[in-house]
Design a protein around this motif. Structure first.
Motif, PDB file in Angstrom:
ATOM      1  N   PRO A  43       0.929  -1.193  -0.103  1.00  0.00           N
ATOM      2  CA  PRO A  43      -0.091  -0.245   0.083  1.00  0.00           C
ATOM      3  C   PRO A  43       0.741   1.247   0.279  1.00  0.00           C
ATOM      4  O   PRO A  43       0.407   2.269  -0.509  1.00  0.00           O
ATOM      5  CB  PRO A  43      -0.685  -0.157   1.436  1.00  0.00           C
ATOM      6  CG  PRO A  43      -0.848  -1.653   1.585  1.00  0.00           C
ATOM      7  CD  PRO A  43       0.292  -2.228   1.068  1.00  0.00           C
ATOM      8  N   PRO A 174      -2.517  -4.150  -4.116  1.00  0.00           N
ATOM      9  CA  PRO A 174      -3.754  -3.734  -3.226  1.00  0.00           C
ATOM     10  C   PRO A 174      -5.189  -3.714  -3.821  1.00  0.00           C
ATOM     11  O   PRO A 174      -5.060  -3.353  -5.136  1.00  0.00           O
ATOM     12  CB  PRO A 174      -2.971  -2.581  -2.757  1.00  0.00           C
ATOM     13  CG  PRO A 174      -1.554  -2.367  -3.070  1.00  0.00           C
ATOM     14  CD  PRO A 174      -1.485  -3.165  -4.313  1.00  0.00           C
ATOM     15  N   LYS A 175      -6.080  -3.898  -3.239  1.00  0.00           N
ATOM     16  CA  LYS A 175      -7.344  -3.820  -3.739  1.00  0.00           C
ATOM     17  C   LYS A 175      -7.471  -2.573  -4.168  1.00  0.00           C
ATOM     18  O   LYS A 175      -7.194  -1.282  -3.441  1.00  0.00           O
ATOM     19  CB  LYS A 175      -8.351  -4.116  -2.651  1.00  0.00           C
ATOM     20  CG  LYS A 175      -9.815  -4.224  -3.189  1.00  0.00           C
ATOM     21  CD  LYS A 175     -10.806  -4.610  -2.214  1.00  0.00           C
ATOM     22  CE  LYS A 175     -12.168  -4.464  -2.573  1.00  0.00           C
ATOM     23  NZ  LYS A 175     -13.134  -4.835  -1.562  1.00  0.00           N
ATOM     24  N   GLY A 176      -8.240  -1.941  -5.300  1.00  0.00           N
ATOM     25  CA  GLY A 176      -8.072  -0.837  -5.859  1.00  0.00           C
ATOM     26  C   GLY A 176      -7.160  -0.124  -6.687  1.00  0.00           C
ATOM     27  O   GLY A 176      -7.350   0.691  -7.717  1.00  0.00           O
ATOM     28  N   LYS A 194      -9.472 -12.436  -5.136  1.00  0.00           N
ATOM     29  CA  LYS A 194      -9.630 -11.262  -4.356  1.00  0.00           C
ATOM     30  C   LYS A 194      -9.821 -11.853  -2.988  1.00  0.00           C
ATOM     31  O   LYS A 194     -10.842 -12.159  -2.638  1.00  0.00           O
ATOM     32  CB  LYS A 194     -10.869 -10.358  -4.832  1.00  0.00           C
ATOM     33  CG  LYS A 194     -10.513  -9.876  -6.276  1.00  0.00           C
ATOM     34  CD  LYS A 194     -11.974  -9.233  -6.835  1.00  0.00           C
ATOM     35  CE  LYS A 194     -11.698  -8.601  -8.175  1.00  0.00           C
ATOM     36  NZ  LYS A 194     -12.726  -7.967  -8.789  1.00  0.00           N
ATOM     37  N   GLY A 196      -9.606 -10.236   0.929  1.00  0.00           N
ATOM     38  CA  GLY A 196      -9.242  -9.085   1.756  1.00  0.00           C
ATOM     39  C   GLY A 196      -9.023  -7.604   1.180  1.00  0.00           C
ATOM     40  O   GLY A 196      -9.794  -7.523   0.281  1.00  0.00           O
ATOM     41  N   ASN A 197      -7.676  -7.238   1.446  1.00  0.00           N
ATOM     42  CA  ASN A 197      -7.351  -5.937   0.731  1.00  0.00           C
ATOM     43  C   ASN A 197      -6.308  -6.252  -0.397  1.00  0.00           C
ATOM     44  O   ASN A 197      -5.647  -5.267  -0.695  1.00  0.00           O
ATOM     45  CB  ASN A 197      -6.788  -4.738   1.613  1.00  0.00           C
ATOM     46  CG  ASN A 197      -7.743  -4.516   2.668  1.00  0.00           C
ATOM     47  OD1 ASN A 197      -9.093  -4.233   2.210  1.00  0.00           O
ATOM     48  ND2 ASN A 197      -7.483  -4.399   4.007  1.00  0.00           N
ATOM     49  N   ARG A 198      -6.504  -7.409  -0.870  1.00  0.00           N
ATOM     50  CA  ARG A 198      -5.333  -7.694  -1.983  1.00  0.00           C
ATOM     51  C   ARG A 198      -5.983  -8.651  -2.985  1.00  0.00           C
ATOM     52  O   ARG A 198      -6.938  -9.345  -2.982  1.00  0.00           O
ATOM     53  CB  ARG A 198      -4.156  -8.664  -1.219  1.00  0.00           C
ATOM     54  CG  ARG A 198      -3.016  -8.761  -2.274  1.00  0.00           C
ATOM     55  CD  ARG A 198      -1.910  -9.104  -1.384  1.00  0.00           C
ATOM     56  NE  ARG A 198      -1.838 -10.509  -1.086  1.00  0.00           N
ATOM     57  CZ  ARG A 198      -0.922 -11.040  -0.677  1.00  0.00           C
ATOM     58  NH1 ARG A 198       0.391 -10.613  -0.324  1.00  0.00           N
ATOM     59  NH2 ARG A 198      -1.055 -12.355  -0.147  1.00  0.00           N
TER      60      ARG A 198
END
Length: 612
Positions: A43, A174-176, A194, A196-198
């Motif tokens: 991140p 990272p997600k996004g 997909k 969590g945040n990854r």
């Protein structure tokens, strides 16, 4: 007795067949049982590269030459290296861990005598306990700071120098974060998870063959599997971010301003001025072949490069560009990327093959100059099927050379010989494309004599006239005389059919193997044509059989003819290759065409005094 000899004969034939079959089954030197490459973007913008392999050694060559050591290049200012595992499992099951002295930090060869790059390191990992059948387990991690590169990018060629049973490529973002990715020459799609945040992209490839090591293999490896990815928005945005470095402002430095002013007074012609500046950068400033990734994508200014008397290719491009702009020759630094692997979103600076300077001297069309060598011709002739990018922080632009440049050479000679086999006559030479040394001839007209290298010595040229010279074409007339073109062997006179040494002869394609694994790529498209008329003295005749032959294929053709009428022998010899890439199905035809060009009977003829 007959039965005995028949038995021996049958056994011999059987052994021959078995040996012949075995010789065609090439055994691998080593096999990667498992190979993993893993990228993880964090991140905060930093990212991690993790590599591991399990490799079985099958031959002595595998550990004496290929896999006895592994080398990792890294930049300690922006990267941290951790070797996690280096062990060997011997054939009897004994596990040998790499000792501390098996890890040796070296200065990479490209950074030797380059003070600006002396901080870069190369970790040499020596594997121990090696033998046939042993298995090497090797694992390391490279941590890259967020300032190391403009985004996380990759240009992964998936074939190794040994075959791979299982190849896994993993990319975590990272997600996004949008991952731009393209794959070539593989149908294997990534598994996307997909969690969590990854977001994880995972490719599982199996049974990849070893990368062949053949002559004339495709330069861009366009037939091999490859995955290209980037977390930047697109390549132009990545270049824009990269070019915010002060080096790309191309300001005029007082360090070389006085020298350039004096040079501009001496060289009034803008082409000659540009070439004189190129000569300074190429020959007076040392070249350090430092990869952009090893330099952490940092580029020093023109003044720093000049004062330190050395730089990488892109740094010397910056210097050349700055010096040209300083004397009023509009110039820009260009990155060259293969068009075959280009996509605006996934492509990245790791794909840059080379860096050039695009300059516009005077009223002529733009030319492309190398910062690391003196060019004899416009480097634009080498840019077919390339994507070109102007490196600037304002608004990077892209463009492409659509049309292939054919290197053309046409020589027409009218010669005559006396009874002592001294040859005199005239020659007309026409050159275009990369066969035309426009830059060199603009600087030194005496170089005209050397163009006939492979035909006559420079000392055999009595006079010459340059009838036309521009960056596309050159036309030259010669008056020549020579006593070495014809050899006397037992009263038989051998006349060699000379060809330009700068043409196909310079490829050294004299021995082509009977079978290939990969397509063949020729260095460039070419069209060479030679026409000789040789007038003999009274009583001399051609004893070589008159002949006319033509080999015509979809990718090119070869033709040859020789005949005599009265005292005049006439020879035509030509070859044209109209396609760079030769497929495996076309290879035998290509080999036939090239072998025809190289045949001795099409390279000389024999004359003698008296009747045939």
């Amino acid at each position: 007795m007959n039965i005995f000899f028949k038995s021996i004969l049958l056994i011999s034939i059987g052994l021959f067949i078995q040996m012949n079959v075995s010789s065609q089954e090439v055994q691998p030197d080593a096999v990667y049982k498992n190979l993993v490459k893993e990228y993880t973007l964090k991140p905060d913008g930093s990212w991690e590269y993790h590599y591991s392999h399990t490799l079985r050694l099958l031959t002595y060559y595998s550990f004496h030459t290929l896999h006895g050591e592994d080398f990792i290049i890294y930049n300690p200012k922006f990267q941290q290296l951790k070797v996690n595992t280096s062990t060997t499992t011997m054939l009897d099951g004994t596990i040998v861990k790499g000792p501390e002295n098996a890890l040796n930090e070296l200065l990479p060869s490209f950074a030797v005598n380059a003070p600006a790059f002396n901080h870069i390191r190369e970790m040499a990992v020596t594997h121990t306990g090696l033998e046939k059948g042993a298995v090497i387990d090797f694992d390391y991690t490279l941590l890259n700071s967020k300032d190391y590169s403009p985004g996380m990018s990759g240009n992964e060629a998936l074939m190794m120098n040994s075959s791979v049973e299982k190849f896994t490529l993993i990319i975590h973002v990272p997600k996004g974060v949008n991952l731009n990715v393209d794959q070539y020459n593989t149908e294997v799609k990534p598994v996307i998870v997909k969690e969590g945040n990854r977001v994880t992209y995972k490719w599982n490839l199996t049974n990849l063959p070893a990368a062949p090591r053949e002559d004339f293999r495709p330069k861009e490896q366009q037939n091999r599997p490859r995955i290209v990815f980037s977390t930047s928005k697109n390549l132009l945005k990545q270049i824009q971010s990269f070019a915010t470095q002060s080096a790309f402002q191309h300001g005029t430095s007082e360090v070389f301003k006085a020298r350039l002013s004096k040079l501009a007074e001496e060289k009034k012609d803008p082409v000659l001025l540009a070439l004189a500046i190129q000569d300074i950068v190429a020959n007076e400033i040392n070249y350090f072949p430092v990869p952009l990734s090893a330099a952490a994508f940092r580029v020093r200014s023109a003044q720093e490069v000049y004062e330190s008397n050395g730089g990488s290719e892109i740094e010397k491009s910056v210097l050349l560009c700055s010096m040209l702009n300083a004397v009023g020759i509009p110039s820009e630094v260009i990155a060259v990327i293969p068009a075959l692997f280009y996509d605006n979103k996934s492509s990245n600076l790791l794909q840059a093959e080379r860096f050039l300077v695009r300059a516009t001297p005077g009223l002529m069309d733009p030319v492309y100059l190398s910062p690391v060598q003196n060019d004899t011709y416009n480097q634009g002739f080498n840019l077919f099927n390339k994507k070109l990018f102007h490196i600037t922080a304002s608004k990077p632009t892209e463009f492409k050379h659509e049309n292939p440049a054919v290197a053309m050479a046409e020589l027409d000679c009218a010669l005559s010989t006396d009874e002592k086999m001294n040859v005199t006559g005239k020659a007309n030479l026409q050159l275009s494309g990369k066969y035309n040394p426009f830059f060199k001839l603009s600087q030194d007209s005496t170089y005209t004599k050397k163009l006939l290298s492979g035909i006559v010595e420079s000392s055999d040229v009595n006079s010459y006239t340059v009838n036309k010279l521009d960056q596309d074409h050159a036309t030259i007339d010669y008056e020549i005389s020579s006593n070495s073109l014809i050899q006397n062997i037992s009263e038989h006179y051998f006349i060699q059919f000379p060809v330009l040494s700068s043409g196909i002869e310079g490829w050294h394609a004299n021995e082509l193997v009977s079978k290939r694994v990969e397509p063949l790529e020729i260095p460039y498209l070419t069209n060479e044509s030679y026409h000789f008329t040789i007038t003999l003295p009274d009583g001399f005749e051609l004893i070589t059989a008159e002949e006319s032959v033509q080999v015509k294929k979809p990718f090119g053709k070869f033709s040859f003819s020789i005949s005599q009428e009265g005292k005049t022998i006439e020879i035509h010899k030509s070859i044209s290759l109209e396609r760079n890439l030769i497929s495996l199905s076309e290879y035998n035809d290509f080999r036939l065409l090239i072998n025809s060009w190289n045949q001795k009977k099409y390279k000389e003829c024999i004359i003698r005094k008296g009747p045939k």
